[in-house]
Motif scaffolding. Sequence first.
Motif, PDB file in Angstrom:
ATOM      1  N   VAL B  37      33.229  74.619 -15.387  1.00  0.00           N
ATOM      2  CA  VAL B  37      34.089  74.844 -14.225  1.00  0.00           C
ATOM      3  C   VAL B  37      33.292  74.561 -12.952  1.00  0.00           C
ATOM      4  N   GLN B  39      32.996  74.846  -8.727  1.00  0.00           N
ATOM      5  CA  GLN B  39      33.462  75.586  -7.551  1.00  0.00           C
ATOM      6  C   GLN B  39      32.709  75.094  -6.320  1.00  0.00           C
ATOM      7  N   LYS B  43      35.596  77.122  -1.869  1.00  0.00           N
ATOM      8  CA  LYS B  43      36.807  76.627  -2.539  1.00  0.00           C
ATOM      9  C   LYS B  43      37.073  77.368  -3.850  1.00  0.00           C
ATOM     10  N   GLY B  44      38.150  76.979  -4.503  1.00  0.00           N
ATOM     11  CA  GLY B  44      38.549  77.630  -5.746  1.00  0.00           C
ATOM     12  C   GLY B  44      37.880  77.033  -6.973  1.00  0.00           C
ATOM     13  N   LEU B  45      38.349  77.491  -8.120  1.00  0.00           N
ATOM     14  CA  LEU B  45      37.804  77.071  -9.403  1.00  0.00           C
ATOM     15  C   LEU B  45      38.529  75.828  -9.916  1.00  0.00           C
ATOM     16  N   TRP B  47      38.599  73.321 -13.373  1.00  0.00           N
ATOM     17  CA  TRP B  47      38.169  73.074 -14.752  1.00  0.00           C
ATOM     18  C   TRP B  47      37.738  71.629 -14.901  1.00  0.00           C
TER      19      TRP B  47
END
Lengths: 110, 123
Positions: B37, B39, B43-45, B47
């Motif tokens: 993952v 990041q 910011k967000g995660l 995949w």
Amino acid sequence: QSVLTQPPSASGTPGQRVTISCSGSSFNIGSNTVNWYQQFPGTAPKLLIYRNNQRPSGVPDRFSGSKSGTSGSLAISGLQSEDEADYYCAAWDDSLTGQVFGGGTKLTVL
Amino acid sequence: EVQLVQSGAEVKKSGATVKISCKASGYTFSDYYMHWVQQAPGKGLEWMGLIDPEDGETTYAEKFQGRVTITADTSTDTGYMELSSLRSEDTAVYYCATPSYSTSCYTCAFDIWGQGTMVTVSS
């Protein structure tokens, strides 16, 4: 633009109940389970809820999850200052053949 | 104790390749999918992909297809993520993660995460 949609922010006062929504589609939440992660700054995410409403060992029962159709929801009752963190929803997406995340919700305890 | 321990921070030039390791312990490495993952700062995660350590089969997110290679060495219980043609947008923390509660489940949530590896890409 994240595949799953979450509100960017949420807030509440100590003791209150707060809910965070997560909207998806038939390809992800509609056909797979929803999971929720909690993340504090500078640390790895922590699994909070899996399979829509299951809590891993050690997660307080103040945290609960639910799913309806193509949406999921995380509820935090008896809000505490230490709950201030970022929360992410996630699900497997059958169309994209991969895990998808929401953009994250920053929870502020006022 | 079930844990994933990642390699240390990296600083790379644009166009270079980075390879991050993720050492598993406390569980049977080959029984559980390993995911990666990304990041980015603030910011967000996101995949990136997964591997079945049992047979090495991989699945990659479209965004990273062609630039990412995920491998696993069952002799050392270690997973690897290699990202090539690095650009400034690849500056991020990279996590390995696994669902240690459910064997052979690639759709399951990740209950075990590595500590993260910061990769900085400079021009």
